[in-house]
Motif scaffolding. Structure first.
Motif, PDB file in Angstrom:
ATOM      1  N   GLN A  35     -38.020 -33.811  26.816  1.00 43.63           N
ATOM      2  CA  GLN A  35     -36.853 -33.510  27.515  1.00 43.63           C
ATOM      3  C   GLN A  35     -35.701 -34.212  26.898  1.00 43.63           C
ATOM      4  OE1 GLN A  35     -36.524 -31.620  30.696  1.00 43.63           O
ATOM      5  NE2 GLN A  35     -38.813 -31.219  30.074  1.00 43.63           N
ATOM      6  N   ASN A  36     -34.562 -33.628  26.592  1.00 41.42           N
ATOM      7  CA  ASN A  36     -33.430 -34.290  25.898  1.00 41.42           C
ATOM      8  C   ASN A  36     -32.797 -35.385  26.854  1.00 41.42           C
ATOM      9  OD1 ASN A  36     -31.172 -34.831  24.318  1.00 41.42           O
ATOM     10  ND2 ASN A  36     -30.202 -32.677  24.834  1.00 41.42           N
ATOM     11  N   GLN A  37     -32.453 -36.549  26.125  1.00 42.18           N
ATOM     12  CA  GLN A  37     -32.106 -37.639  27.063  1.00 42.18           C
ATOM     13  C   GLN A  37     -30.701 -37.971  26.749  1.00 42.18           C
ATOM     14  OE1 GLN A  37     -34.075 -39.225  29.365  1.00 42.18           O
ATOM     15  NE2 GLN A  37     -35.228 -37.402  28.922  1.00 42.18           N
ATOM     16  N   ASP A  38     -30.136 -37.766  25.406  1.00 43.19           N
ATOM     17  CA  ASP A  38     -28.791 -38.011  24.961  1.00 43.19           C
ATOM     18  C   ASP A  38     -27.840 -36.960  24.715  1.00 43.19           C
ATOM     19  OD1 ASP A  38     -29.876 -37.191  22.591  1.00 43.19           O
ATOM     20  OD2 ASP A  38     -29.883 -39.198  21.872  1.00 43.19           O
ATOM     21  N   GLY A  39     -28.328 -35.595  24.774  1.00 46.95           N
ATOM     22  CA  GLY A  39     -27.220 -34.506  24.448  1.00 46.95           C
ATOM     23  C   GLY A  39     -27.343 -34.156  23.216  1.00 46.95           C
ATOM     24  N   GLU A  40     -28.000 -34.803  22.263  1.00 45.42           N
ATOM     25  CA  GLU A  40     -27.831 -34.602  20.536  1.00 45.42           C
ATOM     26  C   GLU A  40     -28.877 -33.486  20.265  1.00 45.42           C
ATOM     27  OE1 GLU A  40     -28.273 -37.581  17.727  1.00 45.42           O
ATOM     28  OE2 GLU A  40     -27.099 -38.851  18.635  1.00 45.42           O
ATOM     29  N   VAL A  41     -29.801 -33.098  21.002  1.00 45.97           N
ATOM     30  CA  VAL A  41     -30.881 -32.096  20.807  1.00 45.97           C
ATOM     31  C   VAL A  41     -30.305 -30.625  21.501  1.00 45.97           C
ATOM     32  CG1 VAL A  41     -32.989 -31.352  21.154  1.00 45.97           C
ATOM     33  CG2 VAL A  41     -32.592 -33.845  20.390  1.00 45.97           C
ATOM     34  N   ALA A  42     -30.289 -29.629  20.930  1.00 39.21           N
ATOM     35  CA  ALA A  42     -29.808 -28.476  21.416  1.00 39.21           C
ATOM     36  C   ALA A  42     -31.265 -27.646  22.254  1.00 39.21           C
ATOM     37  CB  ALA A  42     -29.443 -27.507  20.648  1.00 39.21           C
ATOM     38  N   ALA A  43     -32.170 -27.979  21.435  1.00 41.50           N
ATOM     39  CA  ALA A  43     -33.468 -27.482  22.275  1.00 41.50           C
ATOM     40  C   ALA A  43     -34.727 -27.846  21.108  1.00 41.50           C
ATOM     41  CB  ALA A  43     -33.458 -25.827  21.917  1.00 41.50           C
ATOM     42  N   PHE A  44     -35.714 -27.673  22.246  1.00 40.78           N
ATOM     43  CA  PHE A  44     -37.153 -28.142  21.413  1.00 40.78           C
ATOM     44  C   PHE A  44     -37.751 -26.619  21.322  1.00 40.78           C
ATOM     45  CE2 PHE A  44     -36.094 -31.842  23.452  1.00 40.78           C
ATOM     46  CZ  PHE A  44     -36.078 -32.832  22.509  1.00 40.78           C
ATOM     47  N   THR A  45     -38.532 -26.407  20.185  1.00 42.11           N
ATOM     48  CA  THR A  45     -39.360 -24.963  19.849  1.00 42.11           C
ATOM     49  C   THR A  45     -40.750 -25.605  19.328  1.00 42.11           C
ATOM     50  OG1 THR A  45     -37.192 -23.921  19.554  1.00 42.11           O
ATOM     51  CG2 THR A  45     -39.333 -22.872  18.787  1.00 42.11           C
ATOM     52  N   LEU A  46     -41.466 -25.147  19.868  1.00 44.04           N
ATOM     53  CA  LEU A  46     -43.050 -25.265  19.577  1.00 44.04           C
ATOM     54  C   LEU A  46     -43.256 -24.154  18.571  1.00 44.04           C
ATOM     55  CD1 LEU A  46     -45.753 -26.980  19.404  1.00 44.04           C
ATOM     56  CD2 LEU A  46     -46.347 -25.533  21.503  1.00 44.04           C
ATOM     57  N   VAL A  47     -43.567 -24.576  17.274  1.00 43.19           N
ATOM     58  CA  VAL A  47     -44.413 -23.557  16.327  1.00 43.19           C
ATOM     59  C   VAL A  47     -45.513 -24.136  15.483  1.00 43.19           C
ATOM     60  CG1 VAL A  47     -41.845 -22.547  16.083  1.00 43.19           C
ATOM     61  CG2 VAL A  47     -42.536 -24.339  14.670  1.00 43.19           C
ATOM     62  N   PRO A  48     -46.210 -23.336  15.088  1.00 46.96           N
ATOM     63  CA  PRO A  48     -47.351 -23.919  14.210  1.00 46.96           C
ATOM     64  C   PRO A  48     -46.787 -24.537  12.978  1.00 46.96           C
ATOM     65  CG  PRO A  48     -47.680 -21.360  14.595  1.00 46.96           C
ATOM     66  CD  PRO A  48     -46.208 -21.733  15.177  1.00 46.96           C
ATOM     67  N   VAL A  49     -47.435 -25.321  12.404  1.00 45.77           N
ATOM     68  CA  VAL A  49     -47.440 -26.291  11.300  1.00 45.77           C
ATOM     69  C   VAL A  49     -46.666 -25.345   9.889  1.00 45.77           C
ATOM     70  CG1 VAL A  49     -47.750 -27.894   9.531  1.00 45.77           C
ATOM     71  CG2 VAL A  49     -48.449 -28.286  11.866  1.00 45.77           C
ATOM     72  N   ASP A  50     -47.371 -24.221   9.802  1.00 42.01           N
ATOM     73  CA  ASP A  50     -47.013 -23.262   8.432  1.00 42.01           C
ATOM     74  C   ASP A  50     -45.801 -22.594   8.753  1.00 42.01           C
ATOM     75  OD1 ASP A  50     -48.196 -21.936  10.690  1.00 42.01           O
ATOM     76  OD2 ASP A  50     -48.908 -20.295   9.085  1.00 42.01           O
ATOM     77  N   ARG A  51     -45.430 -22.371   9.779  1.00 41.76           N
ATOM     78  CA  ARG A  51     -44.084 -21.821  10.027  1.00 41.76           C
ATOM     79  C   ARG A  51     -42.987 -22.724  10.035  1.00 41.76           C
ATOM     80  NH1 ARG A  51     -43.888 -18.468  15.326  1.00 41.76           N
ATOM     81  NH2 ARG A  51     -41.617 -18.578  14.754  1.00 41.76           N
ATOM     82  N   ALA A  52     -43.402 -24.037  10.590  1.00 43.84           N
ATOM     83  CA  ALA A  52     -42.322 -25.158  10.494  1.00 43.84           C
ATOM     84  C   ALA A  52     -41.892 -25.469   9.021  1.00 43.84           C
ATOM     85  CB  ALA A  52     -42.667 -26.278  11.218  1.00 43.84           C
ATOM     86  N   LEU A  53     -42.944 -25.529   8.252  1.00 42.21           N
ATOM     87  CA  LEU A  53     -42.767 -26.220   6.835  1.00 42.21           C
ATOM     88  C   LEU A  53     -42.082 -24.686   6.161  1.00 42.21           C
ATOM     89  CD1 LEU A  53     -46.269 -27.498   6.036  1.00 42.21           C
ATOM     90  CD2 LEU A  53     -44.109 -28.540   6.107  1.00 42.21           C
ATOM     91  N   ALA A  54     -42.397 -23.531   6.438  1.00 36.48           N
ATOM     92  CA  ALA A  54     -41.598 -22.277   6.016  1.00 36.48           C
ATOM     93  C   ALA A  54     -40.338 -22.312   6.322  1.00 36.48           C
ATOM     94  CB  ALA A  54     -42.151 -21.024   6.205  1.00 36.48           C
TER      95      ALA A  54
END
Length: 101
Positions: A35-54
């Motif tokens: 959960q965003n606590q300070d307004g700095e994060v637009a969104a959280f997205t869960l992706v597999p590690v290989d996709r995040a690295l790409a």
């Protein structure tokens, strides 16, 4: 698991961006949503590690990462032996970064 402290310094239209990024490896329970606590994060997205690295290397079809998120993701890949050197060199081109474990 311990992460890293990364130094980010780059020219941006508003001037010089200089900050320290504190990175930690945290395993979260399945189904838990941050959960965003300070307004700095637009969104959280869960992706597999290989996709995040790409995505961090600029090679993905998913949403673009901020520079900060890309550096932390690339650092994770380097520390865990998941990223080939040519990918790292291309992704970090033009950035001045110091990695301290």
């Amino acid at each position: 698991m311990p992460g890293s402290v990364l130094r980010l310094q780059r020219d941006i239209p508003e001037g010089l961006q200089h900050e320290w990024l504190y990175s930690f490896d945290l395993e979260l329970p399945a189904g838990w949503t941050p959960q965003n606590q300070d307004g700095e994060v637009a969104a959280f997205t869960l992706v597999p590690v290989d996709r995040a690295l790409a995505a961090a290397c600029g090679r993905g079809s998913g949403p673009a990462m901020t520079v900060d998120a890309a550096l932390v993701t690339l650092d994770f890949g380097v520390r865990h032996g998941l990223l080939a050197d040519p990918d790292l060199a291309r992704a970090l081109e033009g950035l001045h970064i110091v990695r301290r474990p």
